[in-house]
Every structure is written in C-alpha cells, then in structure tokens.
Design an enzyme around this catalytic site. Structure first.
Site, PDB file in Angstrom:
ATOM      1  N   LYS A 205       0.865  -1.189   0.000  1.00 34.73           N
ATOM      2  CA  LYS A 205       0.000   0.000   0.000  1.00 34.73           C
ATOM      3  C   LYS A 205       0.895   1.230   0.000  1.00 34.73           C
ATOM      4  O   LYS A 205       1.738   1.386   0.881  1.00 34.73           O
ATOM      5  CB  LYS A 205      -0.848   0.036   1.275  1.00 34.73           C
ATOM      6  CG  LYS A 205      -2.099  -0.776   1.221  1.00 34.73           C
ATOM      7  CD  LYS A 205      -2.971  -0.276   2.359  1.00 34.73           C
ATOM      8  CE  LYS A 205      -4.007  -1.258   2.755  1.00 34.73           C
ATOM      9  NZ  LYS A 205      -4.667  -0.867   3.993  1.00 34.73           N
TER      10      LYS A 205
ATOM     11  N   GLU B 150       1.385  -2.328  16.995  1.00 36.94           N
ATOM     12  CA  GLU B 150       0.998  -3.198  15.874  1.00 36.94           C
ATOM     13  C   GLU B 150       1.422  -4.659  16.146  1.00 36.94           C
ATOM     14  O   GLU B 150       0.745  -5.590  15.728  1.00 36.94           O
ATOM     15  CB  GLU B 150       1.611  -2.704  14.554  1.00 36.94           C
ATOM     16  CG  GLU B 150       1.147  -1.322  14.094  1.00 36.94           C
ATOM     17  CD  GLU B 150      -0.318  -1.264  13.620  1.00 36.94           C
ATOM     18  OE1 GLU B 150      -0.966  -2.326  13.502  1.00 36.94           O
ATOM     19  OE2 GLU B 150      -0.806  -0.136  13.388  1.00 36.94           O
TER      20      GLU B 150
ATOM     21  N   LYS C 278       1.564 -10.641   8.586  1.00 33.32           N
ATOM     22  CA  LYS C 278       1.056  -9.645   7.641  1.00 33.32           C
ATOM     23  C   LYS C 278       1.296 -10.119   6.205  1.00 33.32           C
ATOM     24  O   LYS C 278       0.428  -9.978   5.343  1.00 33.32           O
ATOM     25  CB  LYS C 278       1.693  -8.264   7.883  1.00 33.32           C
ATOM     26  CG  LYS C 278       1.194  -7.254   6.859  1.00 33.32           C
ATOM     27  CD  LYS C 278       1.005  -5.850   7.323  1.00 33.32           C
ATOM     28  CE  LYS C 278       0.285  -5.046   6.232  1.00 33.32           C
ATOM     29  NZ  LYS C 278       0.463  -3.629   6.297  1.00 33.32           N
TER      30      LYS C 278
ATOM     31  N   GLU D 213      -7.351  -5.844  -0.083  1.00 32.97           N
ATOM     32  CA  GLU D 213      -8.224  -5.570   1.053  1.00 32.97           C
ATOM     33  C   GLU D 213      -9.684  -5.898   0.753  1.00 32.97           C
ATOM     34  O   GLU D 213     -10.589  -5.096   1.015  1.00 32.97           O
ATOM     35  CB  GLU D 213      -8.099  -4.094   1.482  1.00 32.97           C
ATOM     36  CG  GLU D 213      -8.405  -3.882   2.941  1.00 32.97           C
ATOM     37  CD  GLU D 213      -7.839  -2.568   3.460  1.00 32.97           C
ATOM     38  OE1 GLU D 213      -7.824  -1.589   2.727  1.00 32.97           O
ATOM     39  OE2 GLU D 213      -7.411  -2.570   4.629  1.00 32.97           O
TER      40      GLU D 213
ATOM     41  N   ASN E 234      -7.350  -4.725  11.007  1.00 28.63           N
ATOM     42  CA  ASN E 234      -7.901  -3.466  11.498  1.00 28.63           C
ATOM     43  C   ASN E 234      -8.348  -3.508  12.953  1.00 28.63           C
ATOM     44  O   ASN E 234      -8.970  -2.553  13.426  1.00 28.63           O
ATOM     45  CB  ASN E 234      -9.094  -3.032  10.632  1.00 28.63           C
ATOM     46  CG  ASN E 234      -8.614  -2.440   9.332  1.00 28.63           C
ATOM     47  OD1 ASN E 234      -7.533  -1.861   9.277  1.00 28.63           O
ATOM     48  ND2 ASN E 234      -9.384  -2.611   8.288  1.00 28.63           N
TER      49      ASN E 234
ATOM     50  N   HIS F 144      -8.295  -0.425  14.927  1.00 27.13           N
ATOM     51  CA  HIS F 144      -8.150   0.686  13.991  1.00 27.13           C
ATOM     52  C   HIS F 144      -9.465   1.379  13.664  1.00 27.13           C
ATOM     53  O   HIS F 144      -9.461   2.528  13.251  1.00 27.13           O
ATOM     54  CB  HIS F 144      -7.494   0.204  12.694  1.00 27.13           C
ATOM     55  CG  HIS F 144      -6.020  -0.054  12.831  1.00 27.13           C
ATOM     56  ND1 HIS F 144      -5.514  -1.003  13.676  1.00 27.13           N
ATOM     57  CD2 HIS F 144      -4.943   0.528  12.244  1.00 27.13           C
ATOM     58  CE1 HIS F 144      -4.185  -1.003  13.584  1.00 27.13           C
ATOM     59  NE2 HIS F 144      -3.814  -0.073  12.728  1.00 27.13           N
TER      60      HIS F 144
ATOM     61  N   HIS G  84      -8.419   4.836  14.310  1.00 22.66           N
ATOM     62  CA  HIS G  84      -8.273   5.810  13.218  1.00 22.66           C
ATOM     63  C   HIS G  84      -9.068   7.069  13.484  1.00 22.66           C
ATOM     64  O   HIS G  84      -8.618   8.183  13.210  1.00 22.66           O
ATOM     65  CB  HIS G  84      -8.755   5.206  11.891  1.00 22.66           C
ATOM     66  CG  HIS G  84      -7.650   4.560  11.120  1.00 22.66           C
ATOM     67  ND1 HIS G  84      -7.871   3.540  10.232  1.00 22.66           N
ATOM     68  CD2 HIS G  84      -6.319   4.796  11.107  1.00 22.66           C
ATOM     69  CE1 HIS G  84      -6.721   3.162   9.709  1.00 22.66           C
ATOM     70  NE2 HIS G  84      -5.760   3.912  10.230  1.00 22.66           N
TER      71      HIS G  84
ATOM     72  N   HIS H 282       0.003   7.158  15.880  1.00 21.46           N
ATOM     73  CA  HIS H 282      -0.907   6.125  15.391  1.00 21.46           C
ATOM     74  C   HIS H 282      -1.029   4.956  16.390  1.00 21.46           C
ATOM     75  O   HIS H 282      -2.123   4.546  16.754  1.00 21.46           O
ATOM     76  CB  HIS H 282      -0.388   5.627  14.034  1.00 21.46           C
ATOM     77  CG  HIS H 282      -1.145   4.475  13.473  1.00 21.46           C
ATOM     78  ND1 HIS H 282      -2.389   4.612  12.905  1.00 21.46           N
ATOM     79  CD2 HIS H 282      -0.846   3.157  13.392  1.00 21.46           C
ATOM     80  CE1 HIS H 282      -2.814   3.433  12.498  1.00 21.46           C
ATOM     81  NE2 HIS H 282      -1.890   2.527  12.783  1.00 21.46           N
TER      82      HIS H 282
HETATM   83  P1  NAD Z   1       8.124   8.040  10.171  1.00 21.02           P
HETATM   84  O1  NAD Z   1       8.532   7.491   8.884  1.00 21.02           O
HETATM   85  O2  NAD Z   1       7.724   9.467  10.218  1.00 21.02           O
HETATM   86  O3  NAD Z   1       9.277   7.800  11.251  1.00 21.02           O
HETATM   87  C1  NAD Z   1       9.108   8.285  12.556  1.00 21.02           C
HETATM   88  C2  NAD Z   1      10.285   9.171  12.982  1.00 21.02           C
HETATM   89  O4  NAD Z   1      11.405   8.356  13.293  1.00 21.02           O
HETATM   90  C3  NAD Z   1      10.750  10.132  11.895  1.00 21.02           C
HETATM   91  O5  NAD Z   1      11.115  11.337  12.511  1.00 21.02           O
HETATM   92  C4  NAD Z   1      11.994   9.443  11.332  1.00 21.02           C
HETATM   93  O6  NAD Z   1      12.904  10.348  10.785  1.00 21.02           O
HETATM   94  C5  NAD Z   1      12.548   8.770  12.556  1.00 21.02           C
HETATM   95  N1  NAD Z   1      13.318   7.546  12.321  1.00 21.02           N
HETATM   96  C6  NAD Z   1      12.993   6.546  11.488  1.00 21.02           C
HETATM   97  N2  NAD Z   1      13.835   5.521  11.640  1.00 21.02           N
HETATM   98  C7  NAD Z   1      14.742   5.896  12.581  1.00 21.02           C
HETATM   99  C8  NAD Z   1      15.861   5.255  13.163  1.00 21.02           C
HETATM  100  N3  NAD Z   1      16.199   3.999  12.861  1.00 21.02           N
HETATM  101  N4  NAD Z   1      16.584   5.952  14.080  1.00 21.02           N
HETATM  102  C9  NAD Z   1      16.217   7.221  14.424  1.00 21.02           C
HETATM  103  N5  NAD Z   1      15.154   7.867  13.929  1.00 21.02           N
HETATM  104  C10 NAD Z   1      14.422   7.198  13.010  1.00 21.02           C
HETATM  105  O7  NAD Z   1       6.900   7.212  10.810  1.00 21.02           O
HETATM  106  P2  NAD Z   1       6.491   5.666  10.818  1.00 21.02           P
HETATM  107  O8  NAD Z   1       5.803   5.478  12.106  1.00 21.02           O
HETATM  108  O9  NAD Z   1       7.609   4.776  10.450  1.00 21.02           O
HETATM  109  O10 NAD Z   1       5.422   5.599   9.642  1.00 21.02           O
HETATM  110  C11 NAD Z   1       4.230   6.322   9.690  1.00 21.02           C
HETATM  111  C12 NAD Z   1       3.638   6.395   8.312  1.00 21.02           C
HETATM  112  O11 NAD Z   1       3.390   5.087   7.841  1.00 21.02           O
HETATM  113  C13 NAD Z   1       2.319   7.137   8.269  1.00 21.02           C
HETATM  114  O12 NAD Z   1       2.326   8.054   7.222  1.00 21.02           O
HETATM  115  C14 NAD Z   1       1.302   6.036   8.000  1.00 21.02           C
HETATM  116  O13 NAD Z   1       0.193   6.498   7.272  1.00 21.02           O
HETATM  117  C15 NAD Z   1       2.115   5.046   7.233  1.00 21.02           C
HETATM  118  N6  NAD Z   1       1.615   3.666   7.281  1.00 21.02           N
HETATM  119  C16 NAD Z   1       1.485   3.008   6.106  1.00 21.02           C
HETATM  120  C17 NAD Z   1       1.045   1.701   6.089  1.00 21.02           C
HETATM  121  C18 NAD Z   1       0.968   0.957   4.794  1.00 21.02           C
HETATM  122  O14 NAD Z   1       0.420  -0.143   4.756  1.00 21.02           O
HETATM  123  N7  NAD Z   1       1.513   1.493   3.733  1.00 21.02           N
HETATM  124  C19 NAD Z   1       0.739   1.048   7.296  1.00 21.02           C
HETATM  125  C20 NAD Z   1       0.899   1.753   8.474  1.00 21.02           C
HETATM  126  C21 NAD Z   1       1.341   3.061   8.467  1.00 21.02           C
HETATM  127 MG    MG Z   2      -1.885   0.569  11.847  1.00 20.55          MG
END
Ligand code: NAD
Ligand code: MG
Length: 384
Positions: free
Chosen positions: A153, A195, A246, A256, A264, A267, A271, A283
C-alpha cells in the site's frame, strides 16, 4: 560484515519467495550485495531517505552500494525533510522532477531508506513513474518493519485526510536491519509495539505470551545495551512472526477485499481518534486505546470476557502504551465527530462499519454495523 545472530530470515510475499530479509547489521554490506545481484536491468539506483536517517545510515548504505555497483550503474541520493508533512503531493512531484532532470527512465530502481513516511511516498512515486518502476524498502522504524513496508500500500496525504491518494504497488525487496532500531526514539518503539501486540492479540497466543514475558529482553536487543544472543533472537523472532503474519494476510487478500480487514483490530476506533488527536498522539497510541475500546465492545456484545481485555491492557502498558483516554483528552473528543469519522473510513463498505472484535487472546470475530448499534459504540468511547 554480516553478524549472523541469528541468521538472516527470509519470508515470501504474494507467492514470491525471497522478498523480506530480516537480520542484524545488514546495512553494512548484505543489502547492497543482495540488491545489486537480484534486481535485474537497473541502470539507476536512487536512494531516498529523510533528514533524521541521512546522518545515521546513508553513508554506510551508499558506500556499500558503490562497492557492489557494476559498470554503467549510477547511484543518486535524495534527502527529504523528516515527518508526515513530506508525504504530500509536492514531495512526489519534487522526486519525479528530480528523476526526470537526471534522465531516469524505466531502468531505475528507487530505494526507500526510512520509516513509513519515506516508504509510502517512494512506493507511490515508483508505482506511477514511467508507468511503474521497481522499488526497495529498507524500513527503519519498528512500525514500518512490521506493518507499512509489507503489503504494497502506497500513499500520500491531502488536506482532506491521510492516505487518500495512493496505489497498491509491491516492493521487490524489503530489508529489515534490526540494528538500526537502536537509534529509534523510545516513543517510536512503543508506536511499533502497538501493531506487534495487535497481531499477537488477533492471531497468536504464543507470541502474546512471549511479549508479556519478554519486555526486558526485547528492549535490551533494540537498544543493544547488555544484550545477549537470546535477546537478539527473541527480537528477531517477534519481528519475523509479525511480519510473516502480515505477509500471509496480504498474500491471501492483496487488495483488502476481506481477510486484510482482520488487521484493522483497534483501527476502526483508533483511526477516528487519530484523525482528531494527531499529531499530538501517534498512530500506535490511538490504536492501543482503540484495541481496548473495541475489546470492550466485544465484551458488551458477549463475544469476550474481561480476562483477555485485562491481559491486553497489561501487555500494552508494559510497552508504555496508553490504554485509556485521560479526562482532558476525552473532553476534547465530540462523540458525534468520532462516529462520523468512523462512518467515512475508507475501509468501510458503503456506509457500513466493520469492526474486528476480540473473542480471546489469539482469536477474533468480525461484525457488521447492522450488528453493532451506535449506542454500543458510543458507550465504549467514554473514558473509564
Ligand atoms: P516516520 O517514517 O515518520 O518515522 C518516525 C520518525 O522516526 C521520523 O522522525 C523518522 O525520521 C525517525 N526515524 C525513522 N527511523 C529511525 C531510526 N532507525 N533511528 C532514528 N530515527 C528514526 O513514521 P512511521 O511510524 O515509520 O510511519 C508512519 C507512516 O506510515 C504514516 O504516514 C502512515 O500512514 C504510514 N503507514 C502506512 C502503512 C501501509 O500499509 N503502507 C501502514 C501503516 C502506516
Ligand atoms: Mg496501523
């Protein structure tokens, strides 16, 4: 050098073997070597990362990629501002214009080094650039390892809401280097743990028990301080089991249509809470509360007893996740607003709410809106 503690685990997705690689210290050499030897017909590799990760891991990845590139292959790098704001139309356009200005064509492979923000954006760019080019995920947050990097996704946000524009586009490879978790802030670790706990709660009692018992060991392996081989093995097992679950769900239901809805749990309500409480709340924090509220709903409807809910609360608390809304936050939430957001969730079929209800640790039932009254949902939204 790859330190094989434990060995690199490989998981297949959508009947394609060899997609997910999980291990320690993979960024040093393993990833570059594996990418270059297994993705064919690539002239340009474009590594895209964010401003937090660039100073931490980019140098290592680039130098190993350079070492493995074959004659005529080019390596380019783009660094985005960190944070959700980069998951926008403008960022997509900027990357596309950059690729075009560098004369990149279909023989281009994007490499997303980062969390879900970088992964979702890069995946989306890859899915439409020249009608689709290959991309690779190197997820660096716990959440992106167990969740967003798997399943294909891709999305960007719009002023109308998060993830409203996107595609399904599977990455060619997903490399999870667990060593990078050592620099991840503690709150982001809890964010990913939500998660993992969700997966255990809906599908795997054994994993749930290991999470409930193994916190010290898991945190030691993540921070790499005073950790032993068994600690590292436990962390790898927890991430592998969650990723495998997953991957299996996605394999059975890529778009989906049904089974993916199982993911979900927490969620439907989570959400809606997130839409109101983000960016103050993450989240995983909203999903954590969503899981408890949805489990209480299951209890009200007679599908589950108090005992699994108490176990779930204990486990979430262990990983520093909230399980109730504090009074102040709760006062900010308008019940009507939460209910309206739940109704317009894009995962609904028409106006129908679908909620995954816990029946016991490791098992669920799914209910349609017609079986759950607004009144019953409103009741669990109130603070305890
Ligand atoms: P993110 O990518 O913003 O990372 C969170 C923070 O951690 C950022 O500031 C990043 O720079 C920092 N960071 C990342 N890795 C690091 C590391 N190893 N060391 C230090 N800092 C690090 O957030 P996330 O939680 O990874 O992802 C959230 C996003 O994912 C949302 O936009 C959400 O909608 C999306 N998402 C997508 C799916 C999907 O199926 N595609 C599923 C769940 C969430
Ligand atoms: Mg989620």
């Amino acid at each position: 050098m790859v330190v094989e503690v434990p060995k690199v685990e490989i998981i297949s997705v959508l009947n394609q073997s060899d997609v997910i690689h999980i291990g320690y210290n993979l960024i040093q050499d393993y990833i570059a070597q594996n990418i270059v030897s297994s993705i064919n017909n690539v002239s340009n590799y474009i590594v895209i990362t964010d401003s937090n990760l660039a100073p931490l891991y980019l140098e290592n990845l680039i130098s190993s990629l350079k070492h493995h590139l074959v004659h005529g292959q080019r390596l380019l790098v783009r660094t985005l501002a960190c944070g959700e704001k980069s998951k926008c139309r403008q960022a997509k356009t900027d990357i596309e214009d950059y690729l075009l200005s560098e004369s990149c064509t279909r023989d281009t492979c994007l490499v997303a080094l980062g969390g879900g923000v970088v992964g979702d954006l890069v995946g989306y760019v890859a899915s439409t650039f020249m009608r689709g080019i290959p991309y690779i995920q190197i997820p660096t947050t716990l959440l992106s390892m167990v969740d967003s990097s798997i399943g294909g996704k891709t999305a960007i946000d719009t002023p109308h809401g998060k993830n409203l524009i996107g595609t399904f586009w599977q990455p060619k490879r997903i490399y999870m280097d667990l060593s990078v978790l050592q620099t991840l802030p503690r709150r982001e670790i809890s964010n990913g743990m939500a998660e993992i706990i969700k997966t255990a709660a809906i599908s795997n009692k054994h994993l749930f028990d290991e999470l409930s018992r193994g916190k010290e060991s898991i945190y030691a392996a993540i921070s790499t301080t005073n950790c032993t081989d068994p600690d590292r093995q436990l962390l790898a097992k927890v991430i592998c089991t969650t990723a495998k679950f997953k991957a299996n769900v996605v394999t059975l239901d890529e778009r989906e249509g049904g089974l993916r809805g199982l993911l979900n749990f927490g969620h439907s309500i989570g959400h809606a809470l997130e839409a109101i409480l983000s960016p103050l709340w993450l989240h995983g924090e909203c999903v954590s509360i969503g899981m408890i509220m949805e489990a209480r709903l299951a209890c009200t409807l007679g599908h589950c007893t108090i005992e699994p809910i108490d176990k779930l609360i204990d486990c979430l608390k262990l990983y520093d996740l909230p399980t109730v809304l504090d009074i102040e936050t709760s006062n900010k939430l308008e019940l009507d607003q939460v209910m309206n957001i739940m109704k317009t969730d894009k995962k609904n079929k028409g106006a129908q709410k679908r909620i995954v209800l816990l029946s016991e640790i490791g098992n669920t039932v799914e209910k349609k809106a017609s079986d759950v009254s607004n009144h019953e949902i409103e009741n669990v939204l109130k603070p305890y």
